[in-house]
Design a protein around this motif. Structure first.
Motif, PDB file in Angstrom:
ATOM      1  N   PHE A   1       6.685   0.466 -10.978  1.00 49.56           N
ATOM      2  CA  PHE A   1       6.338   1.830 -10.590  1.00 49.56           C
ATOM      3  C   PHE A   1       4.851   1.958 -10.282  1.00 49.56           C
ATOM      4  O   PHE A   1       4.458   2.561  -9.276  1.00 49.56           O
ATOM      5  CB  PHE A   1       6.748   2.812 -11.690  1.00 49.56           C
TER       6      PHE A   1
ATOM      7  N   TYR B   1       4.054   0.071  -6.967  1.00 49.08           N
ATOM      8  CA  TYR B   1       4.552   0.789  -5.784  1.00 49.08           C
ATOM      9  C   TYR B   1       3.734   2.056  -5.548  1.00 49.08           C
ATOM     10  O   TYR B   1       3.428   2.399  -4.405  1.00 49.08           O
ATOM     11  CB  TYR B   1       6.035   1.121  -5.970  1.00 49.08           C
ATOM     12  N   THR B   2       3.373   2.753  -6.629  1.00 48.03           N
ATOM     13  CA  THR B   2       2.572   3.974  -6.490  1.00 48.03           C
ATOM     14  C   THR B   2       1.195   3.657  -5.916  1.00 48.03           C
ATOM     15  O   THR B   2       0.712   4.364  -5.019  1.00 48.03           O
ATOM     16  CB  THR B   2       2.437   4.678  -7.849  1.00 48.03           C
TER      17      THR B   2
ATOM     18  N   ILE C   1       0.431   5.353  -2.402  1.00 47.05           N
ATOM     19  CA  ILE C   1      -0.414   6.546  -2.493  1.00 47.05           C
ATOM     20  C   ILE C   1      -1.902   6.219  -2.443  1.00 47.05           C
ATOM     21  O   ILE C   1      -2.662   6.894  -1.754  1.00 47.05           O
ATOM     22  CB  ILE C   1      -0.075   7.335  -3.781  1.00 47.05           C
TER      23      ILE C   1
END
Length: 84
Positions: free
Chosen positions: A21, A24-25, A29
């Motif tokens: 997580f 990927y974040t 972002i």
């Protein structure tokens, strides 16, 4: 109560999920706001894979769910009685 092995496996899965997580974040972002010549970009795949990987994973998940349901239904079917 869960055994020690179950707890270790559970902790490993939660840790892996949390790391995935965070990766990927950061990839989706944070990375677009960092200059493209920065050295951190070497640790991430190209942006096209940010969409492609989840789509392929979702399709594989649906495929395996469909195969599982098919196998379960095939094994649980009852033979049809023929009327003479």
């Amino acid at each position: 109560m869960a055994t020690a092995t179950d707890q270790v496996v559970g902790f490993g899965l939660v840790t892996f999920s949390a790391l995935l997580f965070v990766y990927y974040t950061l990839w989706i972002i944070v990375l677009p706001f960092i200059d493209s010549d920065h050295s951190i970009h070497q640790y991430f795949l190209p942006r096209e894979y940010a969409v492609l990987i989840p789509v392929v994973a979702g399709l594989l998940l649906l495929l395996f769910i469909g195969i599982f349901i098919t196998v379960v239904m095939w094994k649980n079917r009852k033979p049809v009685k023929k009327l003479d």
